[in-house]
Motif scaffolding. Sequence first.
Motif: not given
Length: 565
Positions: A166, A273, A300, A302-303, A309, A318-319, A323, A433
Motif C-alpha cells: 500500500a 493507506y 482511495s 480498492h483500499e 494493485l 495503480s493506487a 485515486s 472500499n
Amino acid sequence: MVGFNVGSVPFNSDGWGPPESSSPLLPNHPSNVPFAPFSRSDKLGRIADWTRTNYNYNNNQSRNPNRNPTDSAFDFTGDDSFGTGLTAADDDSTFRLVDGKPPPRPRFGPRWRFNHHHNRNQLPQRRDEEVEAKKREAEKERARRDRHYHQNHRSGGNHQRREAAAFKSSVDIQPEWNMLDQIPFSTFSKLSFSVPEPEDLILCGGLEFYDRSYDRVAPKNSRPLERFKNRNFFKVTTTDDPIIRRLANEDKATVFATDSILSTLMCAPRSVYSWDIVIQRVGNKLFFDKRDGSQLDLLSVHETSQEPLPESKEDINSAYSLSVEAAYINQNFSQQVLIRDGNKVAFEEGNPFANEGEEVASVAYRYRRWKLDSDMYLVARCEVQSVVEVNNQRSFLTLNALNEFDSKYSGVDWRQKLETQRGAVLATELKNNANKLAKWTSQALLASADMMKLGYVSRVHPRDHFNHVILAVVGYKPRDFAAQINLNTSNMWGIVKSIVDLCMKLNEGKSRCQRKNRCNRLRRMRKVERQLHLQSMSRKTRSLLSLEGCTGMHLSELVVADGMH
C-alpha cells in the motif's frame, strides 16, 4: 529323401503381379480377392481379419446360408475398403438421409428441468460442462494474477504482503524522537460520545437543482460522463478559510476543522493507506489542517480489497492513478447530474473562495457548531452539492461516484449485475472500499443532508481511463445507510473527542496526526532542537502527533514529540 517343390511361377510380361487368367494359377487359391496396383509409399492392406468373423457371419448368413463361418476371416466381399464388394442394393440400404431441421421446442419450457430421465445426457451435461469450463478459466486467471503479483512484489526472494504494497508512510518518524504515549487502534471501537444537534452559523455558496432523470439511468441506456473544465473546485484547508478565521476571532468555538478532516478521523479504524493531519495549537484554540499535497484531496480505490494493485505510478491501475481518476470522476459527476439552466439557490453569502465573475461548481458550505463540553465547541465546514424540492420543501443532497476500472479485480461486472443484482454490487464495493463509503456517509451526516446520491461510473474500456459512462444512480438516506454499513455515530464522535482531549494537552505550536501501516503501539516521543536564528522570532515548541495503524495483526501508533519543525 523328401524334396520341396516350389511349383511354377508364371511370368507377367504386361506388368506387375500375376497375369490375368480366368483359371486359378495356384491350388487352393482364394477366390474373390482383387488385386490393386500400388506404389512403395502406399500402405499394404490386411490379409486376414480375425475380428470380422461374427460380423461377416451375421451380415452374410442371410444372403449365403451355405457359407462356412470360418472362411469369413478371408472374405472381403463386405469390406468397404474394396469397391467391388457392395452391390447397388447394398449401397442403397446403407444410405441415410440427414435431417437438418432443428428439434421441436417444448410448449411449456425445457422438459429436462422437470423430467430427470429424459435427455439426461444432453442439455444438463452441456450446462455442467460450461460451468466447469468457466471455473477452470477463473482458476487460470487467478493463478495468472497471483503469478504476476509475486513477480512484481519480489524483494530479496521474499514475497511482501498486500499491506506492505500500500501507500508508503506519509511522514517518516525519525529515530531521535522520544516516545511519549502509545494507544492501540482497538481502543477506538470502545469509545462512545453523544453530541447534541448542531446549529448553523453561516451558509455560503449556491446550489443547482438535481436532475431526477438520472435516477432512471441503467446500463442499457447509460450516459457518457462529461467534463467540466471551466468550473472551479476548491479544496481549502481550515486555516486558509476566511470564514473560519472570522469565527475564530469572534470566539465562536475552540476547535475548528473541515468535514473531510473530521470524517478521516472518525473512520480511522477502517483505513489502510497512510494519511496525516496537521494540528495547530494557537492559544486555547485547536485547528485541524491538511498539509500541501496531502492525500486527503484524493479518493482511495480498492483500499480495503484483498486483491493487490500494481505499485508503479505509471500504471493506470495503480493506487495513485486510480485515486486521481476517482477524484476526477467524482467532481465531474457531481456537476453533470444537475439541471444547468442558470436557476440556483443562493444563500446569505457567496462562495468565499471564488473571485468575482469566476464560474464555480455547485456547492454550499454549512459552517456548523457542535458542543463537545461545557466550555468546548467545535466548528466544521460541511459541504452539500445539490438541492431538490420535495413537497414544496428543499432537501440537500450530497453527490458521490463509485468507479469501476476492471471487473477482473472486483469479480463483479457492473454492466451485467446492476439491474438484477444491485445488492451484490453494493456489497462488493463495501468490501473493497469500506473506508471511502464510510467517509462519504459521515460527511453527509455532518452536513445533515437529507439524501446521499451514489453514482456507478465505469470505464468505456478497461484500458481507457479517460472516457467513462454513468451506469446508474442510487439514493440513500444517510442514517439508514450508516446503519447498513455498521457506522455508529456515537463511536465516530468518541474518536474525535478523545483526539481533541489529547491534543489540548500539547504545548502551543504545530502537531501532526499520522496513520501508518505497520505498528500498533502508541509511543511518546520528545526531542529538543536548537533555537532558530530568525529575526524577532523566539524559539517555538512544536509537537508531532502521529497516529499509525492498520488492520489485522498490524498495530497502530500515536506518536507525540516536542521540538519538531
